[in-house]
Motif scaffolding. Sequence first.
Motif, PDB file in Angstrom:
ATOM      1  N   GLU A  46       0.820  -1.198   0.000  1.00 19.95           N
ATOM      2  CA  GLU A  46       0.000   0.000   0.000  1.00 19.95           C
ATOM      3  C   GLU A  46       0.862   1.260   0.000  1.00 19.95           C
ATOM      4  O   GLU A  46       1.970   1.286   0.542  1.00 19.95           O
ATOM      5  CB  GLU A  46      -0.952   0.028   1.206  1.00 19.95           C
ATOM      6  CG  GLU A  46      -0.289   0.156   2.541  1.00 19.95           C
ATOM      7  CD  GLU A  46      -1.278   0.408   3.672  1.00 19.95           C
ATOM      8  OE1 GLU A  46      -2.439   0.766   3.413  1.00 19.95           O
ATOM      9  OE2 GLU A  46      -0.855   0.270   4.837  1.00 19.95           O
ATOM     10  N   PHE A  47       0.327   2.280  -0.620  1.00 13.34           N
ATOM     11  CA  PHE A  47       0.979   3.579  -0.693  1.00 13.34           C
ATOM     12  C   PHE A  47       0.955   4.245   0.676  1.00 13.34           C
ATOM     13  O   PHE A  47      -0.063   4.193   1.383  1.00 13.34           O
ATOM     14  CB  PHE A  47       0.253   4.442  -1.717  1.00 13.34           C
ATOM     15  CG  PHE A  47       0.657   5.882  -1.726  1.00 13.34           C
ATOM     16  CD1 PHE A  47      -0.117   6.835  -1.086  1.00 13.34           C
ATOM     17  CD2 PHE A  47       1.817   6.283  -2.367  1.00 13.34           C
ATOM     18  CE1 PHE A  47       0.243   8.169  -1.089  1.00 13.34           C
ATOM     19  CE2 PHE A  47       2.195   7.602  -2.382  1.00 13.34           C
ATOM     20  CZ  PHE A  47       1.407   8.550  -1.740  1.00 13.34           C
ATOM     21  N   VAL A  48       2.073   4.870   1.034  1.00  7.76           N
ATOM     22  CA  VAL A  48       2.162   5.588   2.299  1.00  7.76           C
ATOM     23  C   VAL A  48       2.228   7.102   2.051  1.00  7.76           C
ATOM     24  O   VAL A  48       1.415   7.856   2.580  1.00  7.76           O
ATOM     25  CB  VAL A  48       3.389   5.132   3.108  1.00  7.76           C
ATOM     26  CG1 VAL A  48       3.524   5.954   4.387  1.00  7.76           C
ATOM     27  CG2 VAL A  48       3.297   3.645   3.432  1.00  7.76           C
ATOM     28  N   CYS A  49       3.202   7.521   1.263  1.00  6.81           N
ATOM     29  CA  CYS A  49       3.357   8.944   0.992  1.00  6.81           C
ATOM     30  C   CYS A  49       4.320   9.138  -0.167  1.00  6.81           C
ATOM     31  O   CYS A  49       4.993   8.197  -0.582  1.00  6.81           O
ATOM     32  CB  CYS A  49       3.848   9.697   2.217  1.00  6.81           C
ATOM     33  SG  CYS A  49       5.397   9.085   2.892  1.00  6.81           S
ATOM     34  N   ALA A  50       4.375  10.368  -0.673  1.00  9.01           N
ATOM     35  CA  ALA A  50       5.256  10.680  -1.791  1.00  9.01           C
ATOM     36  C   ALA A  50       5.703  12.124  -1.709  1.00  9.01           C
ATOM     37  O   ALA A  50       5.054  12.952  -1.051  1.00  9.01           O
ATOM     38  CB  ALA A  50       4.559  10.411  -3.121  1.00  9.01           C
ATOM     39  N   ILE A  51       6.798  12.408  -2.402  1.00  9.31           N
ATOM     40  CA  ILE A  51       7.340  13.761  -2.448  1.00  9.31           C
ATOM     41  C   ILE A  51       7.883  14.021  -3.843  1.00  9.31           C
ATOM     42  O   ILE A  51       8.454  13.130  -4.474  1.00  9.31           O
ATOM     43  CB  ILE A  51       8.446  13.949  -1.381  1.00  9.31           C
ATOM     44  CG1 ILE A  51       8.901  15.406  -1.310  1.00  9.31           C
ATOM     45  CG2 ILE A  51       9.625  13.021  -1.634  1.00  9.31           C
ATOM     46  CD1 ILE A  51       9.780  15.700  -0.091  1.00  9.31           C
TER      47      ILE A  51
END
Length: 127
Positions: A46-51
Amino acid sequence: QVQLVESGGGLVQAGDSLRLSCAASGRTLSSYAMGWFRQAPGKEREFVCAIRWSGGSTYYAESVKGRFTISRDNVKNTVYLQMNSLKPEDTAVYYCAGRKGAYGSRWYTMGYEYDYWGQGTQVTVSS
């Protein structure tokens, strides 16, 4: 080619904090989007976060918003994931991922949208 190496995982208690690092080598990341994903036993990744490397704008999954912070260090070519108020349900293998090209206002939350992956680091949160 980009190589990603995660570090910083471990065993902590609920409510504790942990910081993960993802060191990137091979090329500059100015046009990249970097993401953190996680996979718990028996569950899908699952996706958590991105920058976005350029500009530093960030995007978070609802499950971690307000507790996790993603950041990057341009000099060290490293992405960080600061995790606070950890919960047992945060237990998973955490993966760093890099995507070539991040354009417009769209965020990339699916694993197949990323080109490079680290080996993963285990985070275990005990209750």
